[in-house]
Design an enzyme around this catalytic site. Structure first.
Site, PDB file in Angstrom:
ATOM      1  N   HIS A 101       0.840  -1.209   0.000  1.00 32.14           N
ATOM      2  CA  HIS A 101       0.000   0.000   0.000  1.00 32.14           C
ATOM      3  C   HIS A 101       0.875   1.259   0.000  1.00 32.14           C
ATOM      4  O   HIS A 101       0.833   2.029  -0.929  1.00 32.14           O
ATOM      5  CB  HIS A 101      -1.025   0.039   1.140  1.00 32.14           C
ATOM      6  CG  HIS A 101      -1.958  -1.121   1.135  1.00 32.14           C
ATOM      7  ND1 HIS A 101      -2.775  -1.393   0.067  1.00 32.14           N
ATOM      8  CD2 HIS A 101      -2.165  -2.119   2.042  1.00 32.14           C
ATOM      9  CE1 HIS A 101      -3.461  -2.492   0.323  1.00 32.14           C
ATOM     10  NE2 HIS A 101      -3.116  -2.954   1.509  1.00 32.14           N
ATOM     11  N   ASP A 153      -4.871  -7.734  -4.009  1.00 33.24           N
ATOM     12  CA  ASP A 153      -5.201  -7.651  -2.589  1.00 33.24           C
ATOM     13  C   ASP A 153      -6.536  -8.315  -2.242  1.00 33.24           C
ATOM     14  O   ASP A 153      -6.608  -9.516  -2.059  1.00 33.24           O
ATOM     15  CB  ASP A 153      -5.160  -6.164  -2.181  1.00 33.24           C
ATOM     16  CG  ASP A 153      -5.229  -5.967  -0.678  1.00 33.24           C
ATOM     17  OD1 ASP A 153      -5.256  -6.973   0.049  1.00 33.24           O
ATOM     18  OD2 ASP A 153      -5.263  -4.808  -0.222  1.00 33.24           O
TER      19      ASP A 153
HETATM   20 ZN   LIG Z   1      -3.479  -6.902   2.171  1.00 35.38          ZN
END
Ligand SMILES: [Zn+2]
Length: 429
Positions: free
Chosen positions: A260, A309
């Site tokens: 991220h 993800d």
């Molecule tokens: Zn994750």
């Protein structure tokens, strides 16, 4: 095997009339500018894509969390409800179908950030790696390279407290016990193992170096500054940002990938130089995380990779387009990454421990994705622009380690992946 590609995406961009020779699992020669010959791959042949960040079971939530809004944290409660119901058998069936979806979309490797280790209340299975082996079997059946990023998860937050019922399944008790369990995990075939610190929320600072030293020579991933709340708690408890804390613990640098990397200070960006960062743009927008400083990180020497993800979307083209498109929206200007940089980020198998894969070049692993350039989406585009207008639906053929797994849009080993997904998701929910 020798193929003649109408166009092939070489390390410096697309070339016309490219002959590729594959011997076993490797590409042994690449010759651009060759007249049409032998077995023809029409359209554009790209290197296989790397899905550097996956939680396979999150796929069960797709299309089920939009009606009543909520926050990242309420979404997480629903995700935990699915985690509570998984066992090695259902996880095998779910992950097999999710990985089939990935290969159909053009992913030839997946980094599975795996933390649902134990049975209810944290009781180990007879084989404490049963869930990891279920994922490895799922990947083998779906024909995708797997890096099991076995994840250390010990605490519910930076400020202590008791693990919730769902979270007890994630914990090995301490980092030493995590390491000794992972030591016994022996992947076979196209599977490798790496490590992950779930986040600075979930592993106490004094235990993070244990994970780091176990990971020596293997990829080490961690969720990093996805939410502002995580940064604020880290500043309260440690007086430092998560990136500063990991830098002080000696975790950053070669082999480390921050996942991220959304809410960073300028100092964080500088500290991350020489590490990797995995952006997951379609999940980050689904969860309302924010837009990370991708260009700034790349300029600081951070190796960018991409992941799907939560699998709100499984489409490498959507991720690579969003890497550029999010920068455009944030900066109110165009042209931050070249198409070649975007394809390279989407094919960064190195981020999950497959440095030999991700290029159409002599000696590289033979992972190829053939994209239709005559669909309604891609027709009329120049080859350089195809990755920015294609979608997963345009992927026609996929080769993994020298073997065709997808031909003409059909998975050759799993007949009905959509039916498998529907069945196991209905069972879990
Ligand atoms: Zn994750």
């Amino acid at each position: 095997m020798r193929f003649w590609c109408e166009y092939a995406w070489l390390p410096d961009g697309p070339a016309a009339g490219v002959a590729i020779t594959v011997d076993g699992s490797r590409i042994v020669s690449v010759e651009p500018g060759v007249p049409r010959e032998g077995t023809v791959l029409a359209g554009l042949t790209l290197p296989g894509f790397a899905n550097a960040h996956s939680h396979a079971f999150h796929r069960a939530l797709r299309g089920r969390t939009h009606a009543d809004g909520g926050t990242f944290w309420t979404w997480r409660e629903r995700m935990y409800a699915v985690a509570e119901r998984l066992d090695p058998d259902s996880y095998l069936r779910l992950a097999r179908a999710v990985y089939a979806e990935m290969v159909l979309a053009g992913f030839t490797s997946v980094g599975e950030f795996h933390y649902v280790h134990h049975a209810a209340e944290g009781k180990p299975y007879a084989d404490p790696n049963a869930m990891g082996y279920a994922l490895a079997q799922a990947a083998a059946e779906a024909g995708i390279r797997l890096t099991l990023l076995d994840t250390c998860y010990l605490t519910p937050g930076l400020e202590g407290g008791e693990l919730s019922r769902a979270q007890r399944r994630f914990s090995d008790g301490d980092a030493q016990r995590w390491a000794s369990r992972v030591d016994d995990f022996r992947p076979e075939g196209l599977a490798r193992v790496g490590a992950a610190v779930h986040s600075v929320r979930a592993v106490p600072a004094e235990q993070i170096p244990v994970v780091k030293s176990w990971a020596a020579g293997r990829p080490l991933h961690a969720h990093l500054s996805e939410q502002r709340a995580e940064n604020e708690a880290c500043l309260r408890v440690h007086g430092r940002t998560p990136s500063e804390l990991l830098a002080d613990l000696g975790v950053l640098g070669d082999g480390f990938v921050g996942v991220h990397a959304t809410h960073l200070t300028d100092k964080d960006v500088a500290l991350l130089g020489g590490s990797g960062a995995c952006f997951c743009p379609t999940t980050e927008r689904d969860l309302g995380d924010g837009i990370g400083p991708a260009r700034q990180l790349a300029d600081a020497g951070v190796m960018l990779s991409l992941g799907t993800d939560s699998h709100a979307v499984v489409d490498p083209f959507a991720e690579l387009l969003a890497l550029e498109a999010d920068e455009r929206l944030a900066a109110e200007s165009r042209g931050h990454f070249t198409p070649t940089e975007l394809v390279a980020a989407a094919a960064r198998h190195e981020a999950i421990g497959w440095p030999e894969v991700g290029r159409i070049a002599e000696g590289a692993g033979a992972d190829l994705v053939v994209v239709d350039t005559e669909s309604v989406r891609t027709a009329g585009s120049e080859p350089l622009g195809v990755p920015l207008c294609a979608t997963a639906a345009d992927v026609r053929d996929v080769m993994v380690a020298g073997e065709w797994v997808v031909r003409e849009g059909r998975h050759l080993r799993i007949d009905r992946p959509a039916a498998e997904l529907a069945a196991v998701i209905e069972e879990l929910l």
